[in-house]
Design a protein around this motif. Sequence first.
Motif, PDB file in Angstrom:
ATOM      1  N   VAL A 161      79.442  22.662  57.541  1.00 38.95           N
ATOM      2  CA  VAL A 161      78.757  21.943  56.452  1.00 38.95           C
ATOM      3  C   VAL A 161      77.495  22.690  56.052  1.00 38.95           C
ATOM      4  O   VAL A 161      77.227  22.897  54.866  1.00 38.95           O
ATOM      5  N   LEU A 162      76.724  23.109  57.051  1.00 39.68           N
ATOM      6  CA  LEU A 162      75.474  23.826  56.794  1.00 39.68           C
ATOM      7  C   LEU A 162      75.737  25.119  56.024  1.00 39.68           C
ATOM      8  O   LEU A 162      75.039  25.434  55.044  1.00 39.68           O
ATOM      9  N   CYS A 163      76.757  25.867  56.439  1.00 40.10           N
ATOM     10  CA  CYS A 163      77.069  27.141  55.787  1.00 40.10           C
ATOM     11  C   CYS A 163      77.630  26.940  54.383  1.00 40.10           C
ATOM     12  O   CYS A 163      77.277  27.682  53.454  1.00 40.10           O
ATOM     13  N   LEU A 164      78.504  25.955  54.218  1.00 41.77           N
ATOM     14  CA  LEU A 164      79.091  25.711  52.901  1.00 41.77           C
ATOM     15  C   LEU A 164      78.025  25.315  51.885  1.00 41.77           C
ATOM     16  O   LEU A 164      78.070  25.738  50.722  1.00 41.77           O
ATOM     17  N   VAL A 165      77.063  24.518  52.332  1.00 40.16           N
ATOM     18  CA  VAL A 165      75.983  24.102  51.424  1.00 40.16           C
ATOM     19  C   VAL A 165      75.004  25.264  51.197  1.00 40.16           C
ATOM     20  O   VAL A 165      74.668  25.604  50.066  1.00 40.16           O
ATOM     21  N   GLY A 166      74.564  25.874  52.277  1.00 36.48           N
ATOM     22  CA  GLY A 166      73.577  26.932  52.175  1.00 36.48           C
ATOM     23  C   GLY A 166      74.076  28.184  51.480  1.00 36.48           C
ATOM     24  O   GLY A 166      73.319  28.873  50.790  1.00 36.48           O
ATOM     25  N   ARG A 214      87.909  21.454  58.231  1.00 33.58           N
ATOM     26  CA  ARG A 214      89.134  20.665  58.335  1.00 33.58           C
ATOM     27  C   ARG A 214      89.656  20.569  59.771  1.00 33.58           C
ATOM     28  O   ARG A 214      90.453  19.684  60.083  1.00 33.58           O
ATOM     29  N   GLY A 215      89.239  21.475  60.619  1.00 28.86           N
ATOM     30  CA  GLY A 215      89.731  21.462  61.989  1.00 28.86           C
ATOM     31  C   GLY A 215      90.874  22.423  62.236  1.00 28.86           C
ATOM     32  O   GLY A 215      91.447  22.445  63.328  1.00 28.86           O
ATOM     33  N   ASP A 216      91.224  23.246  61.224  1.00 33.36           N
ATOM     34  CA  ASP A 216      92.263  24.260  61.405  1.00 33.36           C
ATOM     35  C   ASP A 216      91.771  25.398  62.286  1.00 33.36           C
ATOM     36  O   ASP A 216      92.548  26.012  63.021  1.00 33.36           O
ATOM     37  N   MET A 217      90.466  25.695  62.173  1.00 37.17           N
ATOM     38  CA  MET A 217      89.869  26.830  62.860  1.00 37.17           C
ATOM     39  C   MET A 217      88.548  26.433  63.501  1.00 37.17           C
ATOM     40  O   MET A 217      88.058  25.312  63.307  1.00 37.17           O
ATOM     41  N   PRO A 269      85.639  31.536  52.469  1.00 35.99           N
ATOM     42  CA  PRO A 269      86.398  30.301  52.228  1.00 35.99           C
ATOM     43  C   PRO A 269      87.008  29.696  53.485  1.00 35.99           C
ATOM     44  O   PRO A 269      87.343  28.504  53.504  1.00 35.99           O
ATOM     45  N   SER A 270      87.130  30.487  54.558  1.00 35.59           N
ATOM     46  CA  SER A 270      87.669  29.959  55.812  1.00 35.59           C
ATOM     47  C   SER A 270      86.730  28.929  56.447  1.00 35.59           C
ATOM     48  O   SER A 270      87.127  28.229  57.388  1.00 35.59           O
ATOM     49  N   LEU A 271      85.503  28.837  55.940  1.00 31.42           N
ATOM     50  CA  LEU A 271      84.601  27.777  56.400  1.00 31.42           C
ATOM     51  C   LEU A 271      85.219  26.408  56.140  1.00 31.42           C
ATOM     52  O   LEU A 271      85.006  25.462  56.903  1.00 31.42           O
ATOM     53  N   TRP A 272      86.007  26.314  55.065  1.00 31.75           N
ATOM     54  CA  TRP A 272      86.698  25.054  54.767  1.00 31.75           C
ATOM     55  C   TRP A 272      87.746  24.771  55.839  1.00 31.75           C
ATOM     56  O   TRP A 272      87.941  23.621  56.244  1.00 31.75           O
TER      57      TRP A 272
END
Length: 214
Positions: free
Chosen positions: A23-28, A109-112, A102-105
């Motif tokens: 969350v922090l990385c996706l926002v930042g 999601r819990g995939d990675m 994009p793998s941050l998503w």
Amino acid sequence: MDGSSRRIRTPRIKRLLDVFGAVLCLVGLSPVLLAVAALVALRLGRPVLFRQERPGLDGKAFTILKFRSMLPVDTARGIETDAQRLTRFGAALRASSLDELPSLWNILRGDMSFVGPRPSLCRYLDLYTPEESRRHEVRPGLTGLAQVRGRNALPWPDRLRSDVEYVDRLSLRLDAAILVRTIGVVLRREGINTPGHVSSDIFQGTTLEREPNR
């Protein structure tokens, strides 16, 4: 705390840290994500994202997300091989690891996870020995022990041994050490590809004879 208790607790704490970090990385990093997406659309066209099925926890498939780094196959223009499809821009994107953002998503999601064995290709599942298959006992990672030991320049047997070693040594302290070492690997742009290849060489199995999967 005994070893079994540590292994039960660590994945739970690790997952909480993954969610918070993602969350922090996706926002930042949202301005960077938008800028890279615009550049990919301009230089390589659409779709901006690369999607591919990869094996995750327990070998269950998920769709990994990355920024595209290659042109589409175009036989009319003679663009067919990976070497022909990978442009200078795409190579720079991979070298900087910005294509992985994009793998941050997938982490959210819990995939990675942020740290774990790198998700390989689904077609490799039948080629692993039972010991090598243990790499799927944990979530795959954005980075991992094999990545800080040589990344794609590391021979496949060494990569897979490192993956299994990570599973056996699973701890938050190890994750922290790998993340710190990853910064140096990315900045030095080490092990981006296997010598003679534009990325990684193809895994063909580490032994010639295997028992059939059941």
